[in-house]
Scaffold this motif. Structure first.
Motif, PDB file in Angstrom:
ATOM      1  N   LYS A 147      41.377  47.395  44.398  1.00 36.11           N
ATOM      2  CA  LYS A 147      42.583  46.559  44.321  1.00 36.11           C
ATOM      3  C   LYS A 147      43.086  46.548  42.882  1.00 36.11           C
ATOM      4  O   LYS A 147      42.298  46.493  41.941  1.00 36.11           O
ATOM      5  CB  LYS A 147      42.234  45.139  44.755  1.00 36.11           C
ATOM      6  CG  LYS A 147      43.404  44.173  44.688  1.00 36.11           C
ATOM      7  CD  LYS A 147      42.962  42.785  45.113  1.00 36.11           C
ATOM      8  CE  LYS A 147      44.063  41.767  44.950  1.00 36.11           C
ATOM      9  NZ  LYS A 147      45.085  41.796  45.938  1.00 36.11           N
ATOM     10  N   PHE A 148      44.404  46.599  42.737  1.00 37.50           N
ATOM     11  CA  PHE A 148      44.983  46.387  41.423  1.00 37.50           C
ATOM     12  C   PHE A 148      44.866  44.905  41.094  1.00 37.50           C
ATOM     13  O   PHE A 148      45.340  44.066  41.852  1.00 37.50           O
ATOM     14  CB  PHE A 148      46.460  46.799  41.401  1.00 37.50           C
ATOM     15  CG  PHE A 148      46.654  48.277  41.191  1.00 37.50           C
ATOM     16  CD1 PHE A 148      46.607  48.822  39.919  1.00 37.50           C
ATOM     17  CD2 PHE A 148      46.838  49.118  42.261  1.00 37.50           C
ATOM     18  CE1 PHE A 148      46.759  50.183  39.723  1.00 37.50           C
ATOM     19  CE2 PHE A 148      46.996  50.478  42.079  1.00 37.50           C
ATOM     20  CZ  PHE A 148      46.963  51.017  40.806  1.00 37.50           C
ATOM     21  N   ASP A 153      29.144  38.979  36.325  1.00 38.14           N
ATOM     22  CA  ASP A 153      28.526  37.782  36.885  1.00 38.14           C
ATOM     23  C   ASP A 153      29.581  36.981  37.650  1.00 38.14           C
ATOM     24  O   ASP A 153      30.519  36.454  37.055  1.00 38.14           O
ATOM     25  CB  ASP A 153      27.907  36.937  35.766  1.00 38.14           C
ATOM     26  CG  ASP A 153      26.974  35.871  36.292  1.00 38.14           C
ATOM     27  OD1 ASP A 153      26.507  35.994  37.449  1.00 38.14           O
ATOM     28  OD2 ASP A 153      26.702  34.905  35.555  1.00 38.14           O
ATOM     29  N   VAL A 154      29.441  36.908  38.963  1.00 38.48           N
ATOM     30  CA  VAL A 154      30.418  36.250  39.830  1.00 38.48           C
ATOM     31  C   VAL A 154      29.853  34.922  40.320  1.00 38.48           C
ATOM     32  O   VAL A 154      28.719  34.855  40.783  1.00 38.48           O
ATOM     33  CB  VAL A 154      30.739  37.138  41.059  1.00 38.48           C
ATOM     34  CG1 VAL A 154      31.762  36.475  41.950  1.00 38.48           C
ATOM     35  CG2 VAL A 154      31.197  38.505  40.627  1.00 38.48           C
ATOM     36  N   LYS A 155      30.683  33.886  40.252  1.00 31.66           N
ATOM     37  CA  LYS A 155      30.270  32.591  40.790  1.00 31.66           C
ATOM     38  C   LYS A 155      30.692  32.462  42.252  1.00 31.66           C
ATOM     39  O   LYS A 155      29.887  32.149  43.099  1.00 31.66           O
ATOM     40  CB  LYS A 155      30.848  31.462  39.942  1.00 31.66           C
ATOM     41  CG  LYS A 155      30.232  31.410  38.555  1.00 31.66           C
ATOM     42  CD  LYS A 155      30.917  30.370  37.688  1.00 31.66           C
ATOM     43  CE  LYS A 155      30.369  30.293  36.301  1.00 31.66           C
ATOM     44  NZ  LYS A 155      30.259  31.514  35.570  1.00 31.66           N
ATOM     45  N   ILE A 206      39.946  38.844  32.309  1.00 28.16           N
ATOM     46  CA  ILE A 206      40.652  39.909  31.584  1.00 28.16           C
ATOM     47  C   ILE A 206      41.969  39.385  31.010  1.00 28.16           C
ATOM     48  O   ILE A 206      42.285  39.618  29.842  1.00 28.16           O
ATOM     49  CB  ILE A 206      40.878  41.131  32.485  1.00 28.16           C
ATOM     50  CG1 ILE A 206      39.544  41.843  32.737  1.00 28.16           C
ATOM     51  CG2 ILE A 206      41.887  42.093  31.858  1.00 28.16           C
ATOM     52  CD1 ILE A 206      39.601  42.996  33.704  1.00 28.16           C
ATOM     53  N   ILE A 207      42.732  38.657  31.803  1.00 30.60           N
ATOM     54  CA  ILE A 207      44.031  38.147  31.349  1.00 30.60           C
ATOM     55  C   ILE A 207      43.873  37.215  30.146  1.00 30.60           C
ATOM     56  O   ILE A 207      44.710  37.209  29.246  1.00 30.60           O
ATOM     57  CB  ILE A 207      44.778  37.458  32.512  1.00 30.60           C
ATOM     58  CG1 ILE A 207      45.256  38.525  33.509  1.00 30.60           C
ATOM     59  CG2 ILE A 207      45.945  36.621  32.016  1.00 30.60           C
ATOM     60  CD1 ILE A 207      45.810  37.968  34.807  1.00 30.60           C
ATOM     61  N   GLU A 250      39.414  37.000  41.630  1.00 28.05           N
ATOM     62  CA  GLU A 250      40.061  35.935  40.858  1.00 28.05           C
ATOM     63  C   GLU A 250      39.379  35.717  39.514  1.00 28.05           C
ATOM     64  O   GLU A 250      40.039  35.570  38.487  1.00 28.05           O
ATOM     65  CB  GLU A 250      40.073  34.639  41.659  1.00 28.05           C
ATOM     66  CG  GLU A 250      41.035  34.648  42.817  1.00 28.05           C
ATOM     67  CD  GLU A 250      40.981  33.366  43.640  1.00 28.05           C
ATOM     68  OE1 GLU A 250      40.284  32.410  43.240  1.00 28.05           O
ATOM     69  OE2 GLU A 250      41.640  33.336  44.696  1.00 28.05           O
ATOM     70  N   GLU A 251      38.064  35.688  39.506  1.00 31.28           N
ATOM     71  CA  GLU A 251      37.323  35.416  38.275  1.00 31.28           C
ATOM     72  C   GLU A 251      37.479  36.547  37.266  1.00 31.28           C
ATOM     73  O   GLU A 251      37.729  36.307  36.083  1.00 31.28           O
ATOM     74  CB  GLU A 251      35.848  35.180  38.583  1.00 31.28           C
ATOM     75  CG  GLU A 251      35.612  33.904  39.359  1.00 31.28           C
ATOM     76  CD  GLU A 251      34.186  33.759  39.861  1.00 31.28           C
ATOM     77  OE1 GLU A 251      33.256  34.259  39.206  1.00 31.28           O
ATOM     78  OE2 GLU A 251      33.999  33.153  40.938  1.00 31.28           O
ATOM     79  N   LEU A 252      37.351  37.792  37.715  1.00 31.55           N
ATOM     80  CA  LEU A 252      37.457  38.931  36.815  1.00 31.55           C
ATOM     81  C   LEU A 252      38.888  39.064  36.294  1.00 31.55           C
ATOM     82  O   LEU A 252      39.110  39.294  35.106  1.00 31.55           O
ATOM     83  CB  LEU A 252      37.020  40.205  37.533  1.00 31.55           C
ATOM     84  CG  LEU A 252      36.687  41.352  36.603  1.00 31.55           C
ATOM     85  CD1 LEU A 252      35.448  42.065  37.100  1.00 31.55           C
ATOM     86  CD2 LEU A 252      37.824  42.312  36.502  1.00 31.55           C
TER      87      LEU A 252
END
Length: 109
Positions: free
Chosen positions: A80-81, A42-44, A55-56, A49-51
């Motif tokens: 992308k990494f 689910d992306v805003k 994860i971090i 950046e959000e994902l």
């Protein structure tokens, strides 16, 4: 908005697989082979950046860990990494490739 993404991960021998597996399970991910999963995220506003932040915040990562994100955008497949970077491929040198010849560059001046 929901986006389908694939995540390829390499956390090495000592990686936080429990943290990553919990994150994947919480997002309803499906297994796609060795160290690859697919899920709807689910992306805003900004997928990467959000994902990456998500994860971090949920997985303990080391400098050697790598996570590669693959998604579709505007009819193109992108990758992308989001953690780590590309390294030399283990198959480098196995193929029957033509040796590259350095081209001479004519200098003016």
């Amino acid at each position: 908005m929901k986006k389908t993404v694939w995540i390829a991960y390499d956390l090495g021998v000592k990686g936080d697989y429990e943290g990553l597996y919990s994150w994947l399970d919480n997002h309803g991910a499906n297994e796609c082979g060795h160290n690859i999963a697919v899920l709807e995220y689910d992306v805003k506003q900004n997928l990467i950046e959000e994902l990456q932040k998500d994860i971090i915040e949920n997985v303990t990562l080391s400098k050697q860990d790598r996570i590669y994100l693959i998604w579709r955008e505007g009819g193109k497949i992108k990758g992308k990494f989001i953690v780590g970077k590309r390294k030399a491929a283990p198959w480098f040198g196995y193929g029957a490739q033509e040796p590259q010849i350095d081209e001479e560059v004519e200098q003016h001046g």
